[in-house]
Write a protein that holds these residues in place. Sequence first.
Motif, PDB file in Angstrom:
ATOM      1  N   ALA A 289      98.531  50.318  36.766  1.00  0.00           N
ATOM      2  CA  ALA A 289      97.970  49.119  37.379  1.00  0.00           C
ATOM      3  C   ALA A 289      96.463  49.020  37.170  1.00  0.00           C
ATOM      4  O   ALA A 289      95.884  47.950  37.315  1.00  0.00           O
ATOM      5  N   VAL A 290      95.829  50.132  36.807  1.00  0.00           N
ATOM      6  CA  VAL A 290      94.376  50.157  36.614  1.00  0.00           C
ATOM      7  C   VAL A 290      94.014  49.879  35.156  1.00  0.00           C
ATOM      8  O   VAL A 290      92.861  49.589  34.834  1.00  0.00           O
ATOM      9  N   ALA A 291      95.005  49.940  34.269  1.00  0.00           N
ATOM     10  CA  ALA A 291      94.738  49.794  32.842  1.00  0.00           C
ATOM     11  C   ALA A 291      94.015  48.491  32.522  1.00  0.00           C
ATOM     12  O   ALA A 291      93.128  48.456  31.654  1.00  0.00           O
ATOM     13  N   LEU A 292      94.371  47.416  33.200  1.00  0.00           N
ATOM     14  CA  LEU A 292      93.732  46.127  32.940  1.00  0.00           C
ATOM     15  C   LEU A 292      92.250  46.130  33.294  1.00  0.00           C
ATOM     16  O   LEU A 292      91.484  45.324  32.755  1.00  0.00           O
ATOM     17  N   MET A 293      91.855  47.023  34.186  1.00  0.00           N
ATOM     18  CA  MET A 293      90.458  47.085  34.615  1.00  0.00           C
ATOM     19  C   MET A 293      89.574  47.856  33.652  1.00  0.00           C
ATOM     20  O   MET A 293      88.347  47.773  33.719  1.00  0.00           O
ATOM     21  N   LYS A 294      90.161  48.637  32.770  1.00  0.00           N
ATOM     22  CA  LYS A 294      89.370  49.489  31.884  1.00  0.00           C
ATOM     23  C   LYS A 294      88.421  48.676  31.000  1.00  0.00           C
ATOM     24  O   LYS A 294      87.242  49.021  30.842  1.00  0.00           O
ATOM     25  N   LYS A 295      88.905  47.579  30.410  1.00  0.00           N
ATOM     26  CA  LYS A 295      88.039  46.755  29.582  1.00  0.00           C
ATOM     27  C   LYS A 295      87.017  46.001  30.419  1.00  0.00           C
ATOM     28  O   LYS A 295      85.910  45.714  29.962  1.00  0.00           O
ATOM     29  N   VAL A 296      87.391  45.688  31.646  1.00  0.00           N
ATOM     30  CA  VAL A 296      86.474  44.968  32.528  1.00  0.00           C
ATOM     31  C   VAL A 296      85.218  45.790  32.790  1.00  0.00           C
ATOM     32  O   VAL A 296      84.099  45.267  32.798  1.00  0.00           O
ATOM     33  N   VAL A 297      85.391  47.088  33.004  1.00  0.00           N
ATOM     34  CA  VAL A 297      84.257  47.936  33.398  1.00  0.00           C
ATOM     35  C   VAL A 297      83.608  48.670  32.226  1.00  0.00           C
ATOM     36  O   VAL A 297      82.568  49.307  32.395  1.00  0.00           O
ATOM     37  N   ALA A 298      84.212  48.598  31.050  1.00  0.00           N
ATOM     38  CA  ALA A 298      83.778  49.433  29.923  1.00  0.00           C
ATOM     39  C   ALA A 298      82.291  49.306  29.606  1.00  0.00           C
ATOM     40  O   ALA A 298      81.616  50.304  29.328  1.00  0.00           O
ATOM     41  N   ASN A 299      81.741  48.092  29.654  1.00  0.00           N
ATOM     42  CA  ASN A 299      80.348  47.870  29.249  1.00  0.00           C
ATOM     43  C   ASN A 299      79.397  47.670  30.434  1.00  0.00           C
ATOM     44  O   ASN A 299      78.226  47.328  30.217  1.00  0.00           O
ATOM     45  N   LEU A 300      79.893  47.875  31.628  1.00  0.00           N
ATOM     46  CA  LEU A 300      79.044  47.666  32.798  1.00  0.00           C
ATOM     47  C   LEU A 300      78.099  48.839  32.987  1.00  0.00           C
ATOM     48  O   LEU A 300      78.493  50.001  32.887  1.00  0.00           O
ATOM     49  N   ASN A 301      76.828  48.537  33.279  1.00  0.00           N
ATOM     50  CA  ASN A 301      75.893  49.594  33.641  1.00  0.00           C
ATOM     51  C   ASN A 301      75.727  49.619  35.157  1.00  0.00           C
ATOM     52  O   ASN A 301      76.359  48.830  35.876  1.00  0.00           O
ATOM     53  N   ALA A 302      74.887  50.502  35.658  1.00  0.00           N
ATOM     54  CA  ALA A 302      74.730  50.666  37.097  1.00  0.00           C
ATOM     55  C   ALA A 302      74.240  49.385  37.760  1.00  0.00           C
ATOM     56  O   ALA A 302      74.680  49.030  38.868  1.00  0.00           O
ATOM     57  N   ASP A 303      73.334  48.655  37.104  1.00  0.00           N
ATOM     58  CA  ASP A 303      72.824  47.397  37.665  1.00  0.00           C
ATOM     59  C   ASP A 303      73.925  46.352  37.753  1.00  0.00           C
ATOM     60  O   ASP A 303      73.986  45.581  38.722  1.00  0.00           O
ATOM     61  N   ASP A 304      74.782  46.301  36.736  1.00  0.00           N
ATOM     62  CA  ASP A 304      75.893  45.343  36.751  1.00  0.00           C
ATOM     63  C   ASP A 304      76.841  45.636  37.918  1.00  0.00           C
ATOM     64  O   ASP A 304      77.283  44.724  38.622  1.00  0.00           O
ATOM     65  N   MET A 305      77.168  46.902  38.101  1.00  0.00           N
ATOM     66  CA  MET A 305      78.076  47.279  39.180  1.00  0.00           C
ATOM     67  C   MET A 305      77.489  46.928  40.545  1.00  0.00           C
ATOM     68  O   MET A 305      78.198  46.474  41.440  1.00  0.00           O
ATOM     69  N   LEU A 306      76.199  47.150  40.692  1.00  0.00           N
ATOM     70  CA  LEU A 306      75.543  46.799  41.951  1.00  0.00           C
ATOM     71  C   LEU A 306      75.635  45.295  42.187  1.00  0.00           C
ATOM     72  O   LEU A 306      75.971  44.843  43.295  1.00  0.00           O
ATOM     73  N   ALA A 307      75.339  44.504  41.157  1.00  0.00           N
ATOM     74  CA  ALA A 307      75.350  43.050  41.299  1.00  0.00           C
ATOM     75  C   ALA A 307      76.754  42.530  41.600  1.00  0.00           C
ATOM     76  O   ALA A 307      76.936  41.656  42.464  1.00  0.00           O
ATOM     77  N   ILE A 308      77.751  43.052  40.916  1.00  0.00           N
ATOM     78  CA  ILE A 308      79.136  42.634  41.172  1.00  0.00           C
ATOM     79  C   ILE A 308      79.537  42.970  42.602  1.00  0.00           C
ATOM     80  O   ILE A 308      80.145  42.166  43.319  1.00  0.00           O
ATOM     81  N   SER A 309      79.171  44.163  43.048  1.00  0.00           N
ATOM     82  CA  SER A 309      79.495  44.585  44.413  1.00  0.00           C
ATOM     83  C   SER A 309      78.856  43.665  45.434  1.00  0.00           C
ATOM     84  O   SER A 309      79.481  43.288  46.436  1.00  0.00           O
ATOM     85  N   ALA A 310      77.602  43.282  45.191  1.00  0.00           N
ATOM     86  CA  ALA A 310      76.879  42.417  46.115  1.00  0.00           C
ATOM     87  C   ALA A 310      77.549  41.048  46.187  1.00  0.00           C
ATOM     88  O   ALA A 310      77.770  40.498  47.280  1.00  0.00           O
ATOM     89  N   TYR A 311      77.881  40.465  45.036  1.00  0.00           N
ATOM     90  CA  TYR A 311      78.476  39.126  45.052  1.00  0.00           C
ATOM     91  C   TYR A 311      79.868  39.126  45.661  1.00  0.00           C
ATOM     92  O   TYR A 311      80.188  38.289  46.519  1.00  0.00           O
ATOM     93  N   VAL A 312      80.721  40.028  45.211  1.00  0.00           N
ATOM     94  CA  VAL A 312      82.098  40.071  45.697  1.00  0.00           C
ATOM     95  C   VAL A 312      82.126  40.217  47.215  1.00  0.00           C
ATOM     96  O   VAL A 312      82.917  39.559  47.900  1.00  0.00           O
ATOM     97  N   SER A 313      81.252  41.041  47.750  1.00  0.00           N
ATOM     98  CA  SER A 313      81.222  41.229  49.196  1.00  0.00           C
ATOM     99  C   SER A 313      80.754  39.983  49.929  1.00  0.00           C
ATOM    100  O   SER A 313      81.118  39.761  51.086  1.00  0.00           O
ATOM    101  N   SER A 314      79.939  39.165  49.272  1.00  0.00           N
ATOM    102  CA  SER A 314      79.410  37.956  49.917  1.00  0.00           C
ATOM    103  C   SER A 314      80.417  36.838  50.024  1.00  0.00           C
ATOM    104  O   SER A 314      80.198  35.856  50.749  1.00  0.00           O
TER     105      SER A 314
END
Length: 317
Positions: A289-314
């Motif tokens: 079930a996580v396989a689809l997420m692998k390409k989603v996160v492959a090129n994300l850096n730490a700043d991207d992950m922070l920004a995604i986390s901030a928006y999704v939570s909002s």
Amino acid sequence: MLKYWMCLLAFALVFAFVMGAQAPKQDTRPAWAFLIPDKEQPPNEESSGPIHVPGSSKTYTAAQIDDLTNPPDWFPEQHSQPPQVVVHGSGAVLACGSCHLMTGDGHPESATLAGLSAEYIARQMAYFKNGTRIDPARMNAIAKTMPDADIRQAAEYFATLKANPWVKVVEADTVPKSFVSARGRMRLPMPGGGMEPLGNRIVELPEDAVRATSRDPHSGFVAYVPRGSVAKGKALVTTGGNGKTIACTICHGDSLQGLGEVPRIAGLHPVYIGRQLYAIQTGESNGKAVALMKKVVANLNADDMLAISAYVSSVTP
């Protein structure tokens, strides 16, 4: 209280073992997402008398609140009767309600379960049980000894609970000084007050520290995020950021409320979202079930992950 500290010691040993055996080196992790108790702790100002929370007729002592096999249920009239494993645990398994609350809203150091499907919850427990998904703090140890029947009952219970607005996202330059408590791995404001620069991190604090540590399901959290991070995260989540990633809305829905067995992510703790993005990218979280997420996160850096986390939570759940 003795029972609580014995449980805490046991899981500390499990945490140390799993961290050394299976997790990446600590210095590769975003510290804001992985809540590890600070070595120096402020003096414990625990109340010795009965504790109340607004709107509840219940009273508990601090020792009762900290009992991980019999956590408080401040508002039992607001949900259906939970199964035994949620209320009291089973054998060596802690009560699910001690970390995720009886309402399923959870805390930043655990996870929100309300609004998720029973199938999704049960699948994640299976991943924890076979080691496909790693949670060094608790869930691997809990899942390994939790009977499948209890997993199903808990999953079905939490799936009946309604998702509620629980986290308020605030863009800021400075935040209250804080520490990660050894009592429950929650980040709390320093008793002495004071402010400090936020920097490039997310700091999630309870609206009311006393109510949060009392496991009050009516007292939520404030997540302080860097200025501009919500807009950056929205671009990544809704459009893929010009090929940087894949739009989250394709699988999680336009409003991020989930589609079928794909979980809702709207309004979850940003600290939790950050942990999961990192875990999927590094292989700590796997499975079909996580396989689809692998390409989603492959090129994300730490700043991207922070920004995604901030928006999704909002996003309102």
